[in-house]
Design a protein around this motif. Sequence first.
Motif, PDB file in Angstrom:
ATOM      1  N   ARG A  55       0.838  -1.208   0.000  1.00  0.00           N
ATOM      2  CA  ARG A  55       0.000   0.000   0.000  1.00  0.00           C
ATOM      3  C   ARG A  55       0.872   1.257   0.000  1.00  0.00           C
ATOM      4  NH1 ARG A  55      -3.351  -3.166   4.076  1.00  0.00           N
ATOM      5  NH2 ARG A  55      -5.146  -3.857   2.828  1.00  0.00           N
ATOM      6  N   GLY A  56       1.966   1.227   0.753  1.00  0.00           N
ATOM      7  CA  GLY A  56       2.869   2.380   0.800  1.00  0.00           C
ATOM      8  C   GLY A  56       3.526   2.657  -0.538  1.00  0.00           C
ATOM      9  N   VAL A  57       4.012   1.608  -1.195  1.00  0.00           N
ATOM     10  CA  VAL A  57       4.646   1.763  -2.504  1.00  0.00           C
ATOM     11  C   VAL A  57       3.636   2.299  -3.530  1.00  0.00           C
ATOM     12  CG1 VAL A  57       5.642   0.468  -4.453  1.00  0.00           C
ATOM     13  CG2 VAL A  57       6.404   0.010  -2.140  1.00  0.00           C
ATOM     14  N   ALA A  58       2.396   1.836  -3.403  1.00  0.00           N
ATOM     15  CA  ALA A  58       1.350   2.246  -4.346  1.00  0.00           C
ATOM     16  C   ALA A  58       0.761   3.605  -4.005  1.00  0.00           C
ATOM     17  CB  ALA A  58       0.240   1.195  -4.366  1.00  0.00           C
ATOM     18  N   GLY A  59       1.049   4.114  -2.795  1.00  0.00           N
ATOM     19  CA  GLY A  59       0.473   5.388  -2.382  1.00  0.00           C
ATOM     20  C   GLY A  59      -1.009   5.276  -2.076  1.00  0.00           C
ATOM     21  N   GLU A  60      -1.427   4.103  -1.615  1.00  0.00           N
ATOM     22  CA  GLU A  60      -2.841   3.853  -1.331  1.00  0.00           C
ATOM     23  C   GLU A  60      -3.121   3.931   0.162  1.00  0.00           C
ATOM     24  OE1 GLU A  60      -5.345   3.416  -3.409  1.00  0.00           O
ATOM     25  OE2 GLU A  60      -4.216   3.306  -5.282  1.00  0.00           O
ATOM     26  N   SER A  61      -4.384   4.055   0.507  1.00  0.00           N
ATOM     27  CA  SER A  61      -4.805   4.140   1.907  1.00  0.00           C
ATOM     28  C   SER A  61      -4.638   2.794   2.605  1.00  0.00           C
ATOM     29  CB  SER A  61      -6.271   4.578   1.985  1.00  0.00           C
ATOM     30  OG  SER A  61      -7.100   3.574   1.421  1.00  0.00           O
ATOM     31  N   ARG A  74      -8.367   0.096  -5.910  1.00  0.00           N
ATOM     32  CA  ARG A  74      -9.655  -0.015  -6.594  1.00  0.00           C
ATOM     33  C   ARG A  74      -9.609   0.825  -7.868  1.00  0.00           C
ATOM     34  NH1 ARG A  74     -10.718   1.098  -1.226  1.00  0.00           N
ATOM     35  NH2 ARG A  74     -11.841  -0.523  -0.100  1.00  0.00           N
ATOM     36  N   ILE A  75     -10.274   0.423  -8.872  1.00  0.00           N
ATOM     37  CA  ILE A  75     -10.480   1.096 -10.168  1.00  0.00           C
ATOM     38  C   ILE A  75      -9.179   1.283 -10.943  1.00  0.00           C
ATOM     39  CG2 ILE A  75     -11.439   3.079 -11.389  1.00  0.00           C
ATOM     40  CD1 ILE A  75     -13.415   3.403  -9.060  1.00  0.00           C
ATOM     41  N   ASN A  76      -8.340   2.260 -10.589  1.00  0.00           N
ATOM     42  CA  ASN A  76      -7.061   2.479 -11.269  1.00  0.00           C
ATOM     43  C   ASN A  76      -5.969   1.935 -10.352  1.00  0.00           C
ATOM     44  OD1 ASN A  76      -4.723   3.450 -12.461  1.00  0.00           O
ATOM     45  ND2 ASN A  76      -5.683   5.362 -13.095  1.00  0.00           N
ATOM     46  N   ASP A  98      -6.667   0.994   4.067  1.00  0.00           N
ATOM     47  CA  ASP A  98      -7.785   0.049   3.976  1.00  0.00           C
ATOM     48  C   ASP A  98      -8.062  -0.421   2.539  1.00  0.00           C
ATOM     49  OD1 ASP A  98      -8.757   2.443   3.012  1.00  0.00           O
ATOM     50  OD2 ASP A  98     -10.708   2.251   3.978  1.00  0.00           O
ATOM     51  N   CYS A  99      -7.214  -0.054   1.592  1.00  0.00           N
ATOM     52  CA  CYS A  99      -7.470  -0.461   0.203  1.00  0.00           C
ATOM     53  C   CYS A  99      -7.215  -1.967   0.042  1.00  0.00           C
ATOM     54  CB  CYS A  99      -6.645   0.353  -0.784  1.00  0.00           C
ATOM     55  SG  CYS A  99      -4.982  -0.245  -1.008  1.00  0.00           S
ATOM     56  N   PRO A 100      -7.964  -2.611  -0.842  1.00  0.00           N
ATOM     57  CA  PRO A 100      -7.784  -4.049  -1.027  1.00  0.00           C
ATOM     58  C   PRO A 100      -6.502  -4.384  -1.794  1.00  0.00           C
ATOM     59  CG  PRO A 100      -9.445  -3.226  -2.543  1.00  0.00           C
ATOM     60  CD  PRO A 100      -9.050  -2.073  -1.657  1.00  0.00           C
ATOM     61  N   ILE A 101      -5.979  -5.560  -1.509  1.00  0.00           N
ATOM     62  CA  ILE A 101      -4.829  -6.100  -2.237  1.00  0.00           C
ATOM     63  C   ILE A 101      -5.213  -7.497  -2.697  1.00  0.00           C
ATOM     64  CG2 ILE A 101      -2.429  -6.875  -2.099  1.00  0.00           C
ATOM     65  CD1 ILE A 101      -2.012  -4.707   0.017  1.00  0.00           C
TER      66      ILE A 101
END
Length: 116
Positions: free
Chosen positions: A45-51, A90-92, A53-56
């Motif tokens: 999530r950190g590498v992707a810059g996501e929150s 999610r989405i993108n 709680d985002c799914p993986i």
Amino acid sequence: MKTDDEIVEELRKASQGWLYMSESDYPFELVRWDGRTELTSAFLRGVAGESTDCPIQEMDSEDFLGGQYRQLAQLLAANLSDLRVYQVGRINMPVYIVGRSPEGNWLGLSTRVVQT
């Protein structure tokens, strides 16, 4: 045994000019992470810059790269062990296709997938 630099160069050449097709097309980029890195949800999530709680989603590399990306799949499988594919968000969504190099580091490719 190939060095990390040799594997990265082969991946760069093999993926150059290719786009991963989904609802939008994205290029492949090189991934090189330290071998001590644990591929945890928090790290991805950190590498992707996501929150937080985002799914993986973990996927099969053959399913993700099958068909027209078979050459990339074969190159990854021939040079890396413990091959993994992670789709983050999610989405993108960024997707990381990584495995262990003979030197013990994580190498591979990343791209993005758009699914609405």
